[in-house]
Design an enzyme around this catalytic site. Structure first.
Site, PDB file in Angstrom:
ATOM      1  N   TYR A 189      76.469 -36.054 -54.292  1.00  0.00           N
ATOM      2  CA  TYR A 189      75.975 -34.904 -53.527  1.00  0.00           C
ATOM      3  C   TYR A 189      76.926 -33.723 -53.694  1.00  0.00           C
ATOM      4  O   TYR A 189      78.101 -33.877 -54.026  1.00  0.00           O
ATOM      5  CB  TYR A 189      75.808 -35.242 -52.036  1.00  0.00           C
ATOM      6  CG  TYR A 189      77.104 -35.370 -51.257  1.00  0.00           C
ATOM      7  CD1 TYR A 189      77.698 -34.259 -50.661  1.00  0.00           C
ATOM      8  CD2 TYR A 189      77.742 -36.604 -51.116  1.00  0.00           C
ATOM      9  CE1 TYR A 189      78.881 -34.376 -49.944  1.00  0.00           C
ATOM     10  CE2 TYR A 189      78.919 -36.729 -50.401  1.00  0.00           C
ATOM     11  CZ  TYR A 189      79.480 -35.609 -49.815  1.00  0.00           C
ATOM     12  OH  TYR A 189      80.660 -35.729 -49.112  1.00  0.00           O
ATOM     13  N   CYS A 190      76.389 -32.521 -53.480  1.00  0.00           N
ATOM     14  CA  CYS A 190      77.179 -31.291 -53.494  1.00  0.00           C
ATOM     15  C   CYS A 190      76.489 -30.304 -52.549  1.00  0.00           C
ATOM     16  O   CYS A 190      75.631 -30.697 -51.764  1.00  0.00           O
ATOM     17  CB  CYS A 190      77.322 -30.735 -54.908  1.00  0.00           C
ATOM     18  SG  CYS A 190      75.761 -30.336 -55.715  1.00  0.00           S
ATOM     19  N   THR A 191      76.844 -29.035 -52.611  1.00  0.00           N
ATOM     20  CA  THR A 191      76.322 -28.064 -51.641  1.00  0.00           C
ATOM     21  C   THR A 191      74.825 -27.858 -51.772  1.00  0.00           C
ATOM     22  O   THR A 191      74.085 -27.972 -50.793  1.00  0.00           O
ATOM     23  CB  THR A 191      77.048 -26.717 -51.794  1.00  0.00           C
ATOM     24  OG1 THR A 191      78.455 -26.922 -51.712  1.00  0.00           O
ATOM     25  CG2 THR A 191      76.609 -25.742 -50.706  1.00  0.00           C
ATOM     26  N   GLY A 229      73.054 -28.830 -54.999  1.00  0.00           N
ATOM     27  CA  GLY A 229      72.475 -29.701 -56.018  1.00  0.00           C
ATOM     28  C   GLY A 229      72.854 -29.381 -57.448  1.00  0.00           C
ATOM     29  O   GLY A 229      72.729 -30.236 -58.332  1.00  0.00           O
ATOM     30  N   ILE A 232      73.644 -30.693 -49.643  1.00  0.00           N
ATOM     31  CA  ILE A 232      73.965 -30.724 -48.215  1.00  0.00           C
ATOM     32  C   ILE A 232      73.070 -29.764 -47.435  1.00  0.00           C
ATOM     33  O   ILE A 232      72.616 -30.085 -46.330  1.00  0.00           O
ATOM     34  CB  ILE A 232      75.441 -30.359 -47.997  1.00  0.00           C
ATOM     35  CG1 ILE A 232      76.356 -31.357 -48.703  1.00  0.00           C
ATOM     36  CG2 ILE A 232      75.775 -30.287 -46.514  1.00  0.00           C
ATOM     37  CD1 ILE A 232      77.780 -30.857 -48.876  1.00  0.00           C
TER      38      ILE A 232
END
Length: 316
Positions: free
Chosen positions: A173-175, A177, A202
């Site tokens: 996961y990241c901010t 995508g 997120i």
């Protein structure tokens, strides 16, 4: 009412420079502000504008067949979250040192926020944060594996740390995508078989799943700096660099030769005048602290109608 749009799309662009100029003119027409990166591999941006302008922008982008798969994450804000507009051509839409990776051809399996939520706590799953250290120190999913990265371009060197989990499902996961697309694709290339990614990152998880079990705040790349994600069981996990009290207030050290990006509570910020330490506070080049700890760079005033001879001069 204003909105912030967060978006990306990996798709081949034949003439990024021409697209940049046309796109820049359109954004100026709509009075959008923010940061947009154009590359031969696609488009990545965060912009703010009125709800009407954002609606026009989203409709126009989605009408381009090259961006049919693009999804916008939309957040309501009281005013612009950027001071100016930058539309830049770069080698990648996110600096990764993985230019050979082509996420539009092969990447990890996308999970909706609800699917991610259902899987993340299982014994056969490892959740991996592919963001930089200043981001995950501010907020991250419970029990997530972090990789001690100053920048996403360090990711290929950190994959060795994940090989102990090759027999498990890897959920990245990241901010928003965009980093996961390349991270998950690279993991597949390195022989990991069960690789997934949180679709929309997120931000989408907060919007659609309430942000449950995301501890702390999410770092964002606009004037807000941080946003709340978790509406179910929120907490603060970051601590002031100076006094160690819980604080999610992020600043850049006022000493430009340090410029560390770190949590500093309001009281310590005033005491140290925006510096991360007494030594930085005493530095003769210390910048004037206005209470925010933000020091925007000067715009290069690029005009797509006229061009700019000094574009890329380092003033942007």
């Amino acid at each position: 009412m204003y909105q912030v749009l967060l978006y990306y799309c990996y798709t081949p662009l034949d003439n990024p420079e021409q697209f940049r100029d046309e796109h820049h003119r359109f954004c100026l027409e709509l009075d959008l502000r923010g940061r947009i990166i154009v590359a031969d591999e696609g488009l990545n941006g965060t912009v703010s504008g009125t709800a009407a302008s954002c609606a026009r922008y989203m409709a126009a982008v989605k009408a381009d067949p090259r961006f049919a798969a693009l999804e916008f994450k939309v957040d309501e804000v009281p005013t612009h979250t950027f001071q100016k507009l930058h539309v830049r051509v770069k080698p990648e839409i996110v600096h990764s040192s993985l230019r050979h990776v082509r996420p539009h051809e092969k990447t990890g399996q996308h999970l909706s926020p609800d699917e991610f939520k259902a899987l993340k706590d299982r014994d056969d799953v490892v959740v991996v944060d592919v963001r930089s250290d200043y981001e995950y120190n501010l907020g991250r999913f419970k029990n997530a594996v972090t990789l001690d990265m100053e920048n996403f371009r360090d990711f290929p060197e950190r994959v060795e740390q994940l090989k102990q989990f090759k027999d498990k499902k890897i959920l990245t996961y990241c901010t928003g995508g965009v980093k996961c697309e390349k991270a998950s694709a690279f993991l597949l290339e390195q022989g990991f078989e069960n690789v997934y990614q949180l679709h929309g990152g997120i931000i989408k998880y907060g919007i659609e799943a309430g942000g449950e079990d995301f501890d702390g705040q999410c770092y964002v790349f606009d004037n807000r700096v941080t946003v709340d994600v978790n509406r179910v069981n929120p907490t603060v996990i970051s601590r002031c660099q100076h006094c160690q009290e819980p604080s999610n207030r992020l600043v850049n050290c006022a000493n430009p030769h340090c410029n560390a990006h770190l949590p500093l509570c309001q009281a310590c910020g005033e005491q140290l005048q925006g510096a991360c330490s007494a030594a930085c506070a005493a530095h003769p080049d210390k910048r004037t602290y206005d209470g925010t700890g933000a020091y925007p760079k000067l715009s290069n005033h690029y005009n797509p109608a006229q061009g700019l001879a000094s574009y890329g001069s380092g003033k942007c």
